[in-house]
Design an enzyme around this catalytic site. Structure first.
Site, PDB file in Angstrom:
ATOM      1  N   GLU A  83     -49.396 -61.021-103.289  1.00  0.00           N
ATOM      2  CA  GLU A  83     -50.673 -61.096-102.582  1.00  0.00           C
ATOM      3  C   GLU A  83     -50.412 -61.122-101.086  1.00  0.00           C
ATOM      4  O   GLU A  83     -51.314 -61.376-100.296  1.00  0.00           O
ATOM      5  CB  GLU A  83     -51.480 -62.311-103.025  1.00  0.00           C
ATOM      6  CG  GLU A  83     -50.780 -63.638-102.881  1.00  0.00           C
ATOM      7  CD  GLU A  83     -51.657 -64.798-103.313  1.00  0.00           C
ATOM      8  OE1 GLU A  83     -52.709 -65.019-102.708  1.00  0.00           O
ATOM      9  OE2 GLU A  83     -51.283 -65.480-104.289  1.00  0.00           O
ATOM     10  N   CYS A 115     -52.120 -65.385-107.268  1.00  0.00           N
ATOM     11  CA  CYS A 115     -50.818 -65.785-107.814  1.00  0.00           C
ATOM     12  C   CYS A 115     -50.558 -65.214-109.208  1.00  0.00           C
ATOM     13  O   CYS A 115     -49.479 -65.418-109.771  1.00  0.00           O
ATOM     14  CB  CYS A 115     -50.715 -67.311-107.859  1.00  0.00           C
ATOM     15  SG  CYS A 115     -51.035 -68.071-106.267  1.00  0.00           S
ATOM     16  N   HIS A 249     -47.987 -72.789-113.447  1.00  0.00           N
ATOM     17  CA  HIS A 249     -48.022 -72.322-112.054  1.00  0.00           C
ATOM     18  C   HIS A 249     -48.085 -73.559-111.168  1.00  0.00           C
ATOM     19  O   HIS A 249     -48.931 -74.433-111.378  1.00  0.00           O
ATOM     20  CB  HIS A 249     -49.240 -71.419-111.816  1.00  0.00           C
ATOM     21  CG  HIS A 249     -49.506 -71.183-110.357  1.00  0.00           C
ATOM     22  ND1 HIS A 249     -48.578 -70.605-109.535  1.00  0.00           N
ATOM     23  CD2 HIS A 249     -50.573 -71.475-109.567  1.00  0.00           C
ATOM     24  CE1 HIS A 249     -49.065 -70.533-108.303  1.00  0.00           C
ATOM     25  NE2 HIS A 249     -50.276 -71.061-108.298  1.00  0.00           N
ATOM     26  N   LYS A 258     -51.226 -82.786-113.383  1.00  0.00           N
ATOM     27  CA  LYS A 258     -52.668 -82.690-113.681  1.00  0.00           C
ATOM     28  C   LYS A 258     -52.891 -81.699-114.831  1.00  0.00           C
ATOM     29  O   LYS A 258     -53.711 -81.909-115.716  1.00  0.00           O
ATOM     30  CB  LYS A 258     -53.437 -82.199-112.441  1.00  0.00           C
ATOM     31  CG  LYS A 258     -53.429 -83.152-111.249  1.00  0.00           C
ATOM     32  CD  LYS A 258     -54.163 -82.481-110.074  1.00  0.00           C
ATOM     33  CE  LYS A 258     -53.956 -83.187-108.742  1.00  0.00           C
ATOM     34  NZ  LYS A 258     -54.594 -84.482-108.650  1.00  0.00           N
TER      35      LYS A 258
HETATM   36  N1  CAA Z   1     -48.735 -92.208-101.259  1.00  0.00           N
HETATM   37  C1  CAA Z   1     -48.777 -91.560-102.453  1.00  0.00           C
HETATM   38  N2  CAA Z   1     -49.765 -90.674-102.799  1.00  0.00           N
HETATM   39  C2  CAA Z   1     -50.701 -90.426-101.861  1.00  0.00           C
HETATM   40  C3  CAA Z   1     -50.714 -91.045-100.607  1.00  0.00           C
HETATM   41  C4  CAA Z   1     -49.675 -91.971-100.299  1.00  0.00           C
HETATM   42  N3  CAA Z   1     -49.595 -92.587 -99.132  1.00  0.00           N
HETATM   43  N4  CAA Z   1     -51.785 -90.569 -99.926  1.00  0.00           N
HETATM   44  C5  CAA Z   1     -52.429 -89.692-100.744  1.00  0.00           C
HETATM   45  N5  CAA Z   1     -51.774 -89.607-101.901  1.00  0.00           N
HETATM   46  C6  CAA Z   1     -52.088 -88.756-103.049  1.00  0.00           C
HETATM   47  C7  CAA Z   1     -53.572 -88.691-103.370  1.00  0.00           C
HETATM   48  O1  CAA Z   1     -53.994 -89.783-104.148  1.00  0.00           O
HETATM   49  C8  CAA Z   1     -53.639 -87.374-104.116  1.00  0.00           C
HETATM   50  O2  CAA Z   1     -53.180 -87.550-105.434  1.00  0.00           O
HETATM   51  P1  CAA Z   1     -54.138 -87.128-106.672  1.00  0.00           P
HETATM   52  O3  CAA Z   1     -54.404 -85.647-106.502  1.00  0.00           O
HETATM   53  O4  CAA Z   1     -53.315 -87.412-107.872  1.00  0.00           O
HETATM   54  O5  CAA Z   1     -55.374 -87.911-106.539  1.00  0.00           O
HETATM   55  C9  CAA Z   1     -52.587 -86.510-103.421  1.00  0.00           C
HETATM   56  O6  CAA Z   1     -51.756 -87.423-102.700  1.00  0.00           O
HETATM   57  C10 CAA Z   1     -53.182 -85.516-102.426  1.00  0.00           C
HETATM   58  O7  CAA Z   1     -54.024 -86.226-101.571  1.00  0.00           O
HETATM   59  P2  CAA Z   1     -55.402 -85.574-101.086  1.00  0.00           P
HETATM   60  O8  CAA Z   1     -56.152 -85.010-102.241  1.00  0.00           O
HETATM   61  O9  CAA Z   1     -56.098 -86.541-100.211  1.00  0.00           O
HETATM   62  O10 CAA Z   1     -54.795 -84.398-100.196  1.00  0.00           O
HETATM   63  P3  CAA Z   1     -55.513 -83.342 -99.297  1.00  0.00           P
HETATM   64  O11 CAA Z   1     -56.983 -83.381 -99.483  1.00  0.00           O
HETATM   65  O12 CAA Z   1     -54.980 -83.468 -97.922  1.00  0.00           O
HETATM   66  O13 CAA Z   1     -54.956 -81.937 -99.867  1.00  0.00           O
HETATM   67  C11 CAA Z   1     -54.813 -80.220-101.520  1.00  0.00           C
HETATM   68  C12 CAA Z   1     -54.553 -81.705-101.197  1.00  0.00           C
HETATM   69  C13 CAA Z   1     -56.314 -79.988-101.615  1.00  0.00           C
HETATM   70  C14 CAA Z   1     -54.150 -79.881-102.835  1.00  0.00           C
HETATM   71  C15 CAA Z   1     -54.219 -79.365-100.366  1.00  0.00           C
HETATM   72  O14 CAA Z   1     -52.837 -79.532-100.297  1.00  0.00           O
HETATM   73  C16 CAA Z   1     -54.518 -77.893-100.515  1.00  0.00           C
HETATM   74  O15 CAA Z   1     -55.567 -77.395-100.130  1.00  0.00           O
HETATM   75  N6  CAA Z   1     -53.543 -77.116-101.059  1.00  0.00           N
HETATM   76  C17 CAA Z   1     -53.681 -75.684-101.211  1.00  0.00           C
HETATM   77  C18 CAA Z   1     -54.567 -75.302-102.376  1.00  0.00           C
HETATM   78  C19 CAA Z   1     -53.908 -75.445-103.714  1.00  0.00           C
HETATM   79  O16 CAA Z   1     -52.687 -75.525-103.824  1.00  0.00           O
HETATM   80  N7  CAA Z   1     -54.712 -75.454-104.783  1.00  0.00           N
HETATM   81  C20 CAA Z   1     -54.197 -75.567-106.130  1.00  0.00           C
HETATM   82  C21 CAA Z   1     -55.033 -74.817-107.133  1.00  0.00           C
HETATM   83  S1  CAA Z   1     -55.253 -73.113-106.604  1.00  0.00           S
HETATM   84  C22 CAA Z   1     -53.816 -72.328-107.102  1.00  0.00           C
HETATM   85  O17 CAA Z   1     -53.072 -72.809-107.899  1.00  0.00           O
HETATM   86  C23 CAA Z   1     -53.482 -70.989-106.494  1.00  0.00           C
HETATM   87  C24 CAA Z   1     -52.494 -71.172-105.428  1.00  0.00           C
HETATM   88  O18 CAA Z   1     -51.297 -71.061-105.633  1.00  0.00           O
HETATM   89  C25 CAA Z   1     -52.981 -71.491-104.088  1.00  0.00           C
END
Ligand code: CAA
Length: 412
Positions: A83, A115, A249, A258
């Site tokens: 992609e 992906c 993936h 998850k």
């Molecule tokens: N110690 C331990 N854990 C902590 C922590 C700390 N101090 N602070 C936060 N965490 C944990 C949270 O509890 C959370 O865990 P859970 O998901 O189990 O609840 C985790 O860390 C992430 O925290 P947030 O949700 O607050 O993080 P965020 O909002 O900043 O971002 C995300 C997380 C949305 C995944 C971001 O990284 C993102 O946008 N990533 C890209 C999108 C992505 O990968 N999507 C996946 C599905 S799409 C796909 O698969 C296609 C692809 O390849 C992109």
């Protein structure tokens, strides 16, 4: 007689540089545990413009062909799933075909659906061989991507880059796939996309996780129905227990946790057992350690490779455990945002350990260099047309710039 078809050999390529994910957390003022435990990351591969999708793909493809010790005249199909291509018209596969001097008598093209693109190529190769149309020829399927979300975004710690190439043939020494026994799930959603002309992906992060899980549940259940009908697994609901391992993936490694919990939920609901998430999260921990965790260490050292992430998970798993998994069935789940997805399965080959050793994954990682966050930010700010001009590694490739509107590559 049933046609055996699957993965005969694998080759991988990764950028020369990486950042330590804890360095990145500190630079962003985030608790390192959020990235290490919350996302499951350790290191993130950083590609400079010379290490583009083509250069990485050609390097991985060369290594896969060397590992297969294949007569290249016997190749009939080359598909690159990506992609993050380099041209709106000329496919990455065309560059790879030329750089490796592959035969004229083959189909050569890219496949794209976020992906999932590499899995689209894999399924085409499997069905081409399985149908008999290949007439004994083999296919080369390459998954190659450079994942960029941009500096200081929520997606930043989930970036990565690399390429994994697979020789697909009737001699599936690494993994014989269960031809035709797959489950698919597709819906039109805006969870992750990248408008034409933009280098960084747009993502609705938390929604994308929901979309992934919804697709997984649906694809897994369809795979399960078919696997039960063909007596690959027993009925009664808990089909995932019949799989020795499951590779998901992994846009970030925590996603696999998850995903595995969600598969368990589907199984329990199908078996008529009420879903108690708190109780199951505790019970699921050991199952996750056994069934999924072994596929994650390699991914956690590279980051998201979009099309390649699932297959890096598979390669890492087999590099660690092929001998004990020989003859056992494993599951695989591929997800492409947008979205489309597929759950499928296969049986690890008796000699998979020797064949995956030929990919020399530890050696590929060992020559990498850890860089500072300042150096990472400098590389991210480079124009895609401005490679650093470093010589490629022996047997590798580098994008060297554009001359007369044509991309130029050099080989080491
Ligand atoms: N110690 C331990 N854990 C902590 C922590 C700390 N101090 N602070 C936060 N965490 C944990 C949270 O509890 C959370 O865990 P859970 O998901 O189990 O609840 C985790 O860390 C992430 O925290 P947030 O949700 O607050 O993080 P965020 O909002 O900043 O971002 C995300 C997380 C949305 C995944 C971001 O990284 C993102 O946008 N990533 C890209 C999108 C992505 O990968 N999507 C996946 C599905 S799409 C796909 O698969 C296609 C692809 O390849 C992109």
């Amino acid at each position: 007689m049933k046609t055996r078809v699957g993965i005969e050999a694998i080759g991988v390529a990764v950028p020369r540089r990486y950042v330590d994910i804890e360095d990145l957390a500190r630079a962003r003022g985030v608790a390192p545990a959020k990235y290490t435990q919350g996302l499951g990351a350790r290191e993130m591969a950083i590609a400079e413009p010379g290490e583009d999708t083509v250069a990485l793909a050609a390097e991985a493809a060369r290594r896969a062909l060397d590992a297969a010790n294949l007569d290249r005249a016997n190749l009939g199909l080359l598909v690159v799933g990506t992609e993050t291509g380099v041209d709106h018209s000329k496919p990455v596969a065309s560059y790879v075909h030329g750089l490796l001097g592959l035969p004229r008598t083959m189909r050569v093209y890219d496949t794209q659906h976020a992906c999932y693109g590499g899995t689209a190529g894999l399924m085409t190769a499997l069905e081409w061989i399985g149908s008999g149309a290949a007439a004994g020829r083999s296919a080369l399927v390459v998954c190659s991507d450079v994942a960029r979300y941009g500096v200081a975004t929520a997606g930043e710690p989930t970036q990565g880059a690399g390429s994994i190439a697979m020789v697909i043939s009737q001699h599936p020494a690494i993994l014989e796939l269960d031809l035709g026994i797959t489950g698919t799930s597709s819906t039109h959603v805006h969870d992750f996309w990248r408008p034409i002309g933009q280098r960084e992906a747009q993502v609705d992060g938390h929604y994308s996780v929901e979309c992934y899980l919804a697709a997984l549940g649906s694809a897994y259940r369809e795979w399960k129905t078919r696997a039960i009908a063909r007596e690959l697994v027993r009925g009664g609901g808990l089909a995932s227990e019949a799989l020795a391992r499951i590779c998901y993936h992994v846009p970030f490694c925590k996603m696999a946790r998850k995903a595995h919990l969600h598969v368990r939920r589907c199984d329990l609901e199908d078996a008529g057992v009420p879903w108690d998430v708190a109780a199951e999260e505790t019970r699921a921990a050991q199952r996750f350690e056994d069934q999924v965790q072994p596929s994650l260490p390699l991914c956690s050292r590279i980051g998201n490779v979009y099309t390649g992430s699932l297959y890096f998970g598979l390669a890492g798993l087999l590099d660690a455990q092929a001998a004990e998994l020989a003859g056992k069935r494993i599951g695989l789940f591929s997800y492409g945002s947008g979205c489309t997805s597929e759950f499928f399965s296969g049986v690890v080959g008796a000699h998979a350990a020797e064949r995956i050793a030929a990919a020399r994954i530890a050696d590929v990682l060992a020559v990498r260099e850890r860089i500072s966050i300042a150096e990472y930010e400098r590389i991210m700010a480079l124009s895609p047309a401005s490679p650093l001009g470093e010589p490629p590694p022996a047997g590798g490739f580098r994008f060297a710039g554009v001359t007369d509107h044509r991309r130029q590559y050099v080989t080491g």
